[in-house]
Design an enzyme around this catalytic site. Structure first.
Site, PDB file in Angstrom:
ATOM      1  N   ARG A  77      -6.929 -10.852 -12.212  1.00  0.00           N
ATOM      2  CA  ARG A  77      -5.418 -11.182 -10.516  1.00  0.00           C
ATOM      3  C   ARG A  77      -6.678 -10.347  -9.608  1.00  0.00           C
ATOM      4  NH1 ARG A  77      -2.962  -7.028  -6.756  1.00  0.00           N
ATOM      5  NH2 ARG A  77      -1.289  -8.623  -5.960  1.00  0.00           N
ATOM      6  N   HIS A 121      -3.207 -11.970  -0.003  1.00  0.00           N
ATOM      7  CA  HIS A 121      -3.092 -10.408  -0.340  1.00  0.00           C
ATOM      8  C   HIS A 121      -4.607 -10.602   1.284  1.00  0.00           C
ATOM      9  CE1 HIS A 121      -4.698  -7.430  -2.451  1.00  0.00           C
ATOM     10  NE2 HIS A 121      -4.971  -6.901  -1.012  1.00  0.00           N
ATOM     11  N   GLU A 166       2.186  -6.987  -1.628  1.00  0.00           N
ATOM     12  CA  GLU A 166       2.321  -5.386  -0.416  1.00  0.00           C
ATOM     13  C   GLU A 166       2.824  -6.139   0.245  1.00  0.00           C
ATOM     14  OE1 GLU A 166      -0.850  -3.084  -0.589  1.00  0.00           O
ATOM     15  OE2 GLU A 166      -0.965  -2.311  -2.652  1.00  0.00           O
ATOM     16  N   ASN A 299       2.140  -2.303  -7.855  1.00  0.00           N
ATOM     17  CA  ASN A 299       1.386  -1.989  -7.815  1.00  0.00           C
ATOM     18  C   ASN A 299       1.672  -0.130  -7.089  1.00  0.00           C
ATOM     19  OD1 ASN A 299      -0.352  -3.671  -7.149  1.00  0.00           O
ATOM     20  ND2 ASN A 299      -0.646  -3.466  -4.870  1.00  0.00           N
ATOM     21  N   TYR A 301      -0.024   4.044  -6.695  1.00  0.00           N
ATOM     22  CA  TYR A 301      -1.116   4.531  -6.643  1.00  0.00           C
ATOM     23  C   TYR A 301      -0.412   6.363  -6.355  1.00  0.00           C
ATOM     24  CZ  TYR A 301      -3.816   1.127  -5.791  1.00  0.00           C
ATOM     25  OH  TYR A 301      -5.080  -0.626  -5.877  1.00  0.00           O
ATOM     26  N   GLU A 357      -1.416  -2.810  -9.920  1.00  0.00           N
ATOM     27  CA  GLU A 357      -3.031  -1.888  -9.511  1.00  0.00           C
ATOM     28  C   GLU A 357      -2.394  -0.957 -10.015  1.00  0.00           C
ATOM     29  OE1 GLU A 357      -3.914  -2.743  -5.080  1.00  0.00           O
ATOM     30  OE2 GLU A 357      -3.322  -4.505  -5.405  1.00  0.00           O
TER      31      GLU A 357
END
Ligand code: IFM
Length: 458
Positions: A77, A121, A166, A299, A301, A357
């Site tokens: 990606r 991005h 995002e 994504n 985290y 991610e």
């Protein structure tokens, strides 16, 4: 020790983005992006750096494809730099820029890696920012035109397309809070920007599907579960508030064709909207935005713990009891990934999910023998892969995992201080050095399974 297997055909990859690794800011006709301009402004980047050279991937991409091949990955990606393809944002196409992605995609396919490009991005051409940026509805059309250029040229070899990465970061960090380019601090503008990002996703998706009928088209959000600090009503409301604006503000329009009423009311109460009518939404926008996605990328985290502070202000607080955190200060919370995947599947029923991610910033310098023993990163990845595998066993249609990231790189306003890579990059020579996590990830990919052994940090 048990091996937890992933389904056959699971996509195993790493993720990167153009602005963070490519460098070659002024080569072969590339135009400036808003991040080039932002980093030129003193004080915006913590270590005073910029991404003019970054990891020099623009010249070293063959070596980087080789690193991925050596890890045995089957997918990659990455993002396409809009100002490399269209230096002015629209109009004249830069053939050299397209040529770079041509060669990269050919090499990926030859190495057995499925290319998953993201169109946006965060590197808006500065020329478009000068004409209003994402706050202007014209940028929606410019994005659809850019998507058309990319898909006409690359769509014969690319099957998986992502429109945005995002959008919360673009809208909120870029236009409401200001630590990201273009650095605005206007909450009303941020709402307009968020809508234009969603609308541009819709227009670009339609364009991609028209030009490449077999394409899988999706969008990536940074999903973050919110938990109340206590069971009290005010803290629970603070968690609802965070979820409303961070997660549901994007997911509800995409999957339900409406903005979340409670979060709209929050914005009215804060004075960011005059009333419940959203002035930037036009007829047909929400119907277009809610056309089915081929996949949703998330994504993940960490999570956030929210409370109502003494003055009634909602605020994020450290978890109690204290938990391990990465260098970003983000709590290590693998079970939050499981929780997130289940919630997304239950509340939104995406056709497919990809973890686009997941990773951790830790600064582990090389030892005397030159080896980078990044045991904490291995534990982080292992924990999250176990959580992902458990979600699949629970019925979540998860079809791929992309570790963030291939190389230590330009981490936006943190500069090069935050190191998320499976490979270090020597700041002087730009030589790549695999960390232990690169070998661990390669073993996991080759087994198509993750082992639940004891954490290597004890
Ligand atoms: O580096 C970023 C990436 O660009 C977007 N998602 C989060 C990563 C780590 O902060």
């Amino acid at each position: 020790m048990t091996r937890h297997r992933f389904p056959e055909g699971f996509l195993w990859g790493v993720a990167t983005s153009a602005q963070q690794i490519e460098g070659a800011r002024r080569e072969d006709g590339r135009g400036d992006s808003i991040w080039d301009r932002f980093a030129d402004t003193p004080g915006k980047i913590a270590d005073g750096s910029d991404s003019g050279v970054a990891c020099d991937h623009y010249h070293r991409w063959r070596e980087d494809v080789e690193l991925m091949k050596r890890m045995g990955l089957n997918a990659y990606r990455f993002s396409i730099s809009w100002p490399r393809i269209l230096p002015e944002g629209r109009g004249t196409v830069n053939a050299a820029g397209l040529g770079f992605y041509d060669a990269l995609i050919d090499a990926l396919l030859e190495a057995g890696l499925e290319p998953l490009p993201t169109l946006y991005h965060w590197d808006l051409p500065q020329a478009l920012q000068d004409r209003g940026g994402w706050a202007s509805r014209d940028t929606v059309d410019a994005f659809a035109d850019y998507a058309a250029v990319a898909v006409r040229h690359l769509g014969d070899r690319v099957r998986w397309w992502t429109t945005h990465n995002e959008p919360w970061c673009v809208a909120t960090l870029g236009h409401e809070e200001g630590p990201h380019a273009p650095g605005h601090t206007d909450p009303a503008e941020a709402l307009r920007v968020a809508h234009h990002l969603l609308l541009s996703h819709a227009r670009a998706s339609a364009m991609i599907r028209r030009e490449a009928p077999g394409a899988e088209v999706g969008l990536v959000t940074n999903y973050c579960p919110a938990h109340p600090a206590t069971d009290g009503a005010a803290d629970r409301d603070a968690a609802r508030w965070f979820d409303g604006f961070f997660n549901r503000w994007y997911l509800d329009p995409l999957f339900r064709g409406e903005y979340p009423a409670d979060a709209v009311a929050d914005r009215v109460a804060a004075g960011h909207l005059a009333g419940p009518e959203l002035p930037f939404v036009q007829d047909g926008d929400l119907a277009a935005i809610s056309q089915p996605l081929s996949f949703l990328g998330i994504n993940y985290y960490s999570r956030v713990v929210m409370r109502a502070g003494a003055d009634g202000r909602r605020e994020a607080v450290p978890p109690a009891p204290p938990a391990a955190v990465t260098d970003m200060g983000w709590e290590v919370r693998p079970e939050g990934l499981h929780e997130s995947l289940l919630r997304l599947a239950r509340d939104y029923a995406p056709r497919r999910l990809l973890i686009t991610e997941n990773g951790a910033a830790y600064d582990d310098p090389p030892g005397p023998d030159g080896r980078i023993a990044d045991a904490r990163r291995i534990d982080y990845l292992r924990g999250h892969l176990l959580a992902a595998q458990r979600a699949i066993a629970d019925g979540v249609p998860l079809q791929g995992y992309f570790a963030w990231t291939l190389l230590d790189n330009f981490e936006w306003s943190f500069g090069y201080r935050m190191k998320f890579g499976l490979h270090a990059v020597d700041p002087q020579t730009l030589a790549r050095l695999p960390k232990d996590s690169a070998g661990w990830y390669a073993d996991t990919v080759s087994a198509n399974a993750v082992e639940d052994s004891l954490p290597s940090t004890g």
